[in-house]
Design an enzyme around this catalytic site. Structure first.
Site, short mmCIF file in Angstrom:
data_model
loop_
_atom_site.label_atom_id
_atom_site.label_comp_id
_atom_site.label_asym_id
_atom_site.label_seq_id
_atom_site.Cartn_x
_atom_site.Cartn_y
_atom_site.Cartn_z
N HIS A 68 -8.68 6.42 -18.90
CA HIS A 68 -8.53 4.95 -17.89
C HIS A 68 -7.94 3.87 -18.27
CE1 HIS A 68 -9.78 3.96 -13.59
NE2 HIS A 68 -8.36 3.35 -13.85
N TYR B 236 -13.28 4.42 -8.64
CA TYR B 236 -12.49 3.59 -7.45
C TYR B 236 -13.78 4.11 -6.29
CZ TYR B 236 -8.05 5.26 -9.97
OH TYR B 236 -7.06 4.70 -10.67
N SER C 36 1.55 2.88 -8.69
CA SER C 36 2.76 1.60 -7.35
C SER C 36 3.93 2.58 -7.25
CB SER C 36 2.08 0.55 -7.58
OG SER C 36 1.15 0.54 -8.05
N PRO C 37 4.25 3.21 -7.34
CA PRO C 37 5.73 3.72 -6.67
C PRO C 37 6.57 3.35 -5.80
CG PRO C 37 4.46 5.68 -6.52
CD PRO C 37 3.28 4.49 -6.86
N LEU C 38 5.53 2.99 -4.95
CA LEU C 38 6.36 2.25 -3.01
C LEU C 38 5.46 0.80 -3.93
CD1 LEU C 38 5.48 5.24 -1.09
CD2 LEU C 38 7.43 4.10 -2.03
N GLY C 39 6.19 0.44 -4.91
CA GLY C 39 5.12 -1.01 -4.61
C GLY C 39 4.01 -2.06 -4.07
N ARG C 40 2.77 -1.30 -3.73
CA ARG C 40 1.92 -1.49 -3.30
C ARG C 40 1.99 -1.79 -1.87
NH1 ARG C 40 -1.01 -2.11 -7.10
NH2 ARG C 40 -0.83 -2.66 -9.14
N GLY C 41 3.23 -0.44 -1.05
CA GLY C 41 3.31 -1.46 -0.09
C GLY C 41 5.06 -1.82 0.45
#
Length: 348
Positions: free
Chosen positions: A142, A63, A221-226
């Site tokens: 990874h 990252y 991504s549990p929030l769908g990338r925002g």
């Protein structure tokens, strides 16, 4: 329906002996993919998250090494680990550190994956130095190196566990076959894969196999990338340094169609006295007690809101209704576009 959907107070990471509170923090966005971030603000956010009770912090040596747009300047390989190392000074024993190896940048701005046993050790030593610690709590492979049998790579990771440099090992984005082969060499503590209301690919095979083997799923991504936070409206635009500008779910008619689903999520959340993001996280937490989502954030207020999802109570019928609302046939667009050479694995 009588399934218990109450979130667990703590979740075990496989058989590693490590337990964490059920919502962690993904750090990738502090170094790349979602626009610029102030390093000092990022360090302060991590420290605030510790005070708020977050325990699992997810990073990677990669990252900071790549950009959503070829040719754009990036902070550099190891940048995200260095941020976490700064933030953990005097606080190391209050954090469960998860980092990753294998993805390596080329001078041309592309990526390749290295799973050679000798690189596993070299990468671990370099990560320990950047993190300023003598141990990595959860060390992930990874992405798979197709030229190296997974047994060889995991065998080298197991050696690091024996030496006390790593407490538990994890894999990211692998098939059930690879998961079984790796687990036969050394117990896998966690599998990290994308999973949320609007990305359900792990449900058919991967999640059941994790449960059969006693492996904790760590959804990125549990929030769908925002998207599932309700932050976007029609006509939203994403800059060239924002990863979402390359993703099919955020393009044109796909984006507008997906927004309509989010509007329904917002109505549900309003009736429950919660935010859409909290409902999305509560849905994951209500699935089973062996899931630890790692939403990303660049601000303590967002961290605080995400943690509050553990207090949201959804009935089994609620969980089923939300799952039906975001049935995969209703969500438009694939996970990645043609430009993406590395599949990232955290999200805010």
């Amino acid at each position: 329906m009588n399934e218990d959907t109450t979130p667990a107070a703590r979740t075990q990471l496989g058989s590693s002996g490590i337990s964490v509170r059920p919502v962690g923090l993904g750090l990738m966005g502090m170094s790349q993919f979602y626009g610029a971030a102030d390093p000092d603000v990022s360090v302060a956010t991590i420290q605030d998250a510790i005070e708020l009770g977050v325990e699992l912090f997810d990073t990677s040596d990669y990252y900071g090494a790549s950009s959503a747009t070829p040719g754009r300047p990036v902070p550099g390989f190891g940048h995200n680990e260095e941020l976490l190392g700064r933030a953990l000074k005097g606080r190391r024993d209050r954090a469960v550190v998860a980092t990753k190896f294998s993805a390596r940048p080329t001078p041309e701005g592309r990526s390749f994956f290295d799973g050679r046993p000798e690189y596993v050790r070299a990468a671990c030593e370099a990560s320990l130095k950047r993190l300023g610690t003598d141990r990595i709590d959860l060390y992930y492979y990874h992405r798979l190196d197709p030229a190296v049998p997974v047994e060889d790579t995991v065998g080298a990771m197991a050696d690091l566990v024996v030496e006390g440099k790593v407490r538990g090992i994890g894999l990211s984005e692998v098939s059930t076959e690879i998961l079984r082969r790796a687990h036969a060499v050394h117990p896998v503590s966690a599998l990290q894969s994308e999973y949320s209301l609007w990305e359900r690919g792990v449900e058919a095979e991967v999640l059941p196999e994790c449960r059969r083997l006693g492996i904790t799923l760590v959804p990125y991504s549990p929030l769908g990338r925002g998207m599932l936070t309700g932050a976007f409206r029609r006509g939203a635009e994403f800059g060239r340094d924002d990863f979402r500008s390359t993703l099919p779910k955020f393009q044109g008619e796909n984006f507008e169609s997906n927004l309509r689903l989010v509007r329904e999520l917002e109505r549900f959340a309003s009736g429950a006295g919660a935010t859409p993001g909290q409902i999305a996280l509560a849905w994951l937490l209500g699935r089973h007690h062996d899931i630890v989502p790692i939403p990303g954030s660049k601000h303590p207020n967002h961290v605080r809101a995400n943690l509050a999802a553990t207090s949201v109570r959804l009935s089994a019928d609620d969980v089923a209704a939300l799952g039906a609302l975001f049935d995969p046939v209703r969500v438009k667009g694939g996970r990645y576009g043609a430009l993406n050479t590395l599949r990232d694995d955290t999200e805010e």
